[in-house]
Motif scaffolding. Structure first.
Motif, short mmCIF file in Angstrom:
data_model
loop_
_atom_site.label_atom_id
_atom_site.label_comp_id
_atom_site.label_asym_id
_atom_site.label_seq_id
_atom_site.Cartn_x
_atom_site.Cartn_y
_atom_site.Cartn_z
N SER A 363 0.83 -1.20 0.00
CA SER A 363 0.00 0.00 0.00
C SER A 363 0.87 1.26 0.00
CB SER A 363 -0.93 0.01 1.22
OG SER A 363 -0.18 0.16 2.41
N LEU A 364 0.21 2.39 -0.26
CA LEU A 364 0.91 3.68 -0.20
C LEU A 364 1.51 3.90 1.18
CD1 LEU A 364 1.66 6.51 -1.18
CD2 LEU A 364 -0.71 7.22 -0.75
N ALA A 365 0.78 3.52 2.24
CA ALA A 365 1.30 3.69 3.60
C ALA A 365 2.55 2.83 3.83
CB ALA A 365 0.22 3.32 4.62
N ASP A 366 2.58 1.62 3.28
CA ASP A 366 3.76 0.77 3.43
C ASP A 366 5.00 1.47 2.89
OD1 ASP A 366 2.29 -1.29 4.55
OD2 ASP A 366 1.86 -2.21 2.61
N ALA A 367 4.90 2.03 1.70
CA ALA A 367 6.06 2.67 1.09
C ALA A 367 6.46 3.95 1.81
CB ALA A 367 5.78 2.96 -0.39
N LEU A 368 5.46 4.77 2.18
CA LEU A 368 5.77 6.04 2.86
C LEU A 368 6.51 5.80 4.17
CD1 LEU A 368 2.63 8.33 2.36
CD2 LEU A 368 4.95 8.74 1.56
N TYR A 369 6.00 4.86 4.97
CA TYR A 369 6.58 4.69 6.30
C TYR A 369 7.78 3.76 6.29
CZ TYR A 369 2.69 7.40 7.95
OH TYR A 369 1.80 8.43 8.16
N SER A 370 8.08 3.16 5.14
CA SER A 370 9.37 2.49 5.03
C SER A 370 10.48 3.52 4.91
CB SER A 370 9.38 1.58 3.79
OG SER A 370 9.39 2.34 2.60
N SER A 371 10.14 4.76 4.55
CA SER A 371 11.11 5.85 4.40
C SER A 371 10.90 6.91 5.49
CB SER A 371 10.97 6.48 3.01
OG SER A 371 11.89 7.52 2.84
N SER A 372 10.44 6.46 6.67
CA SER A 372 10.25 7.35 7.84
C SER A 372 9.11 8.33 7.68
CB SER A 372 11.54 8.11 8.18
OG SER A 372 12.60 7.20 8.39
N GLY A 373 8.23 8.11 6.70
CA GLY A 373 7.06 8.95 6.56
C GLY A 373 7.34 10.30 5.93
N VAL A 374 6.42 11.25 6.13
CA VAL A 374 6.54 12.59 5.57
C VAL A 374 6.99 13.54 6.67
CG1 VAL A 374 5.32 14.49 4.44
CG2 VAL A 374 4.71 12.11 3.92
N PRO A 375 8.17 14.20 6.52
CA PRO A 375 8.59 15.19 7.53
C PRO A 375 7.69 16.42 7.46
CG PRO A 375 10.13 15.15 5.68
CD PRO A 375 9.17 14.05 5.45
#
Length: 457
Positions: A363-375
């Motif tokens: 999912s989009l959330a999986d990819a985003l939070y694999s990279s520490s999310g959105v600062p």
């Protein structure tokens, strides 16, 4: 130089550099509005649009079959007869376990065996007065006799009578003949009070492993499992009941056993071993059946060599499987395996590529939070995009920008449902103030150097 003059120079310099287009350039999503030449469509991520985006066909890459194979199964050991055939195909994890039912047993009456206890009932003899009072009119003398190793029972005044391998009717006929030969009243009844010669063992995922005797009534599979307290397996996907009989392993998936009444009525015979296995691999069943085989090694020494050969073959196969798995993991680390990737750009924790997992969607959330999310300090949570190109090669430049507005935190739930596809680009725009700060950071050294030069002049 005064602070007011410096500030004026900063503003003027910023405006001049911005007008020239050299002050600061940052990526952004700029859809072309209107007209037939529009290449970028910006669609807000909503529950409805998530359903539309997820309709695109995609089959995740699978791990090679070596990760699902086991070391069980193999060729026939030399000098030990036929080994159990493999129950399942080890090339790939199957969608369902194969059903292998043992052949039906012929309907035969119970035969007496060594260890059974026979109960011989004869009329009780009393005095004439007692018989007249009726106190002993219905009394019988009941005596139990154990069938000994030679298959006979020892009866006082009669001797040893061979009964092993006979039905009750045949045994009664033999006893009648021996009583008559010894001039004894041949009025008697015969029954089996303890059944010890024929047994079935039940183990594995049951409440209480046990050994169930076979009596005058045939022993069926459901009754044997009930005698062991019932099945305790929770996950039915790969749970099965395996029956070891005469060197062959038969298998009945637990789901099939519960849904098909005829499978529960499989008749068991002497020497059967029933094992409830909850694993896809045969390791537990192999250990259980190996134990049953070892019990027979006291009578057949050739089984020892067969088991050693089977163990060596399993170890060799297990070593080959481990080596193949290690080689694949090394290739994976060296990036020599064909993978599907999603790319993260813009204001993310770390600009990188995210490998799509094997065997499932991400999912989009999986990819985003694999990279520490959105600062949130620099990233614009209102402009989180998933850029997806058209699958049609004739529309190479056409793409859809699915926009997630994270200002409403509840929208992040949609990010957990938005499925990614290979070569998607996740882009997070920068906040306006971030862009301004970066412009100031870039032009400030030039303004300071200019001011210092004017001061020296």
């Amino acid at each position: 130089m005064s602070r007011q003059v410096f500030g004026s120079l900063a503003v003027i310099g910023t405006l001049m550099l911005s007008a020239c287009g050299v002050a600061y350039q940052s990526p952004s999503v700029n859809p072309m509005t209107g007209g037939a030449d529009s290449k970028v469509r910006v669609l807000e991520i909503t529950p409805e649009s998530v359903m539309v985006a997820n309709r695109s066909t995609y089959s995740p890459k699978e791990l090679p079959g070596v990760f699902f194979a086991t070391a069980g199964g193999g060729s026939t050991p030399r000098g030990a007869g036929a080994a159990p055939e493999p129950v399942i195909d080890y090339q790939n994890r199957p969608g369902a376990l194969e059903t292998r039912v043992p052949p039906a047993l012929p309907e035969l009456p119970y035969t007496i065996g060594v260890g059974d206890v026979l109960l011989l009932a004869t009329p009780q003899v009393g005095s004439t007065v007692e018989q007249l009072t009726g106190l002993l009119a219905a009394s019988n003398a009941r005596q139990g006799y154990t069938v000994q190793d030679d298959g006979a029972i020892a009866i006082p005044n009669v001797g040893r009578v061979q009964v092993s391998g006979m039905t009750l009717e045949e045994a009664e006929s033999r006893l009648f003949q021996r009583l008559v030969e010894n001039q004894i009243d041949p009025t008697f009844s015969l029954e089996v009070s303890q059944f010890n010669s024929k047994r079935v063992s039940i183990g594995g995922a049951v409440a209480q492993p046990t050994v169930a005797p076979i009596t005058l009534t045939p022993l069926y599979l459901d009754a044997a499992l009930s005698a062991a307290g019932g099945v305790t397996a929770q996950d039915l996907d790969y749970a099965s009941v395996r029956i070891y009989r005469d060197g062959t392993i038969y298998q009945i998936p637990l789901r099939e056993l519960y849904s098909d009444r005829s499978l529960a009525r499989i008749q068991l015979t002497d020497g059967d071993a029933v094992f409830v296995d909850t694993e896809y691999e045969l390791d537990l069943a192999q250990a259980y059946f190996a134990e049953r085989i070892r019990l027979a090694e006291f009578q057949q020494d050739a089984r020892v060599a067969a088991l050693n050969e089977l163990t060596a073959e399993v170890n060799i196969r297990r070593g080959a499987l481990n080596e193949a798995r290690d080689n694949y993991m090394t290739r994976l680390e060296l990036d020599s395996v064909d993978r599907d990737y999603v790319y993260l750009a813009g204001e993310v924790g770390e600009q990188s590529r995210y490998p799509l997992p094997f065997g499932k969607t991400a999912s989009l959330a999986d990819a985003l939070y694999s990279s520490s999310g959105v600062p949130t300090r620099t990233g614009n949570v209102a402009e989180i995009y998933v850029l997806r190109g058209s699958p049609d090669p004739r529309e190479f430049g056409a793409l859809t920008a699915w926009q997630l507005d994270g200002r409403n935190a509840t929208n992040f739930l949609l990010a957990t449902r938005f499925q990614l596809r290979p070569n998607d680009v996740i882009f997070v725009a920068e906040q306006p103030v971030t862009k301004w700060n970066r412009v100031i950071t870039q032009i400030t050294p030039s303004l300071i150097n200019t001011a210092a030069a004017q001061t020296l002049n």
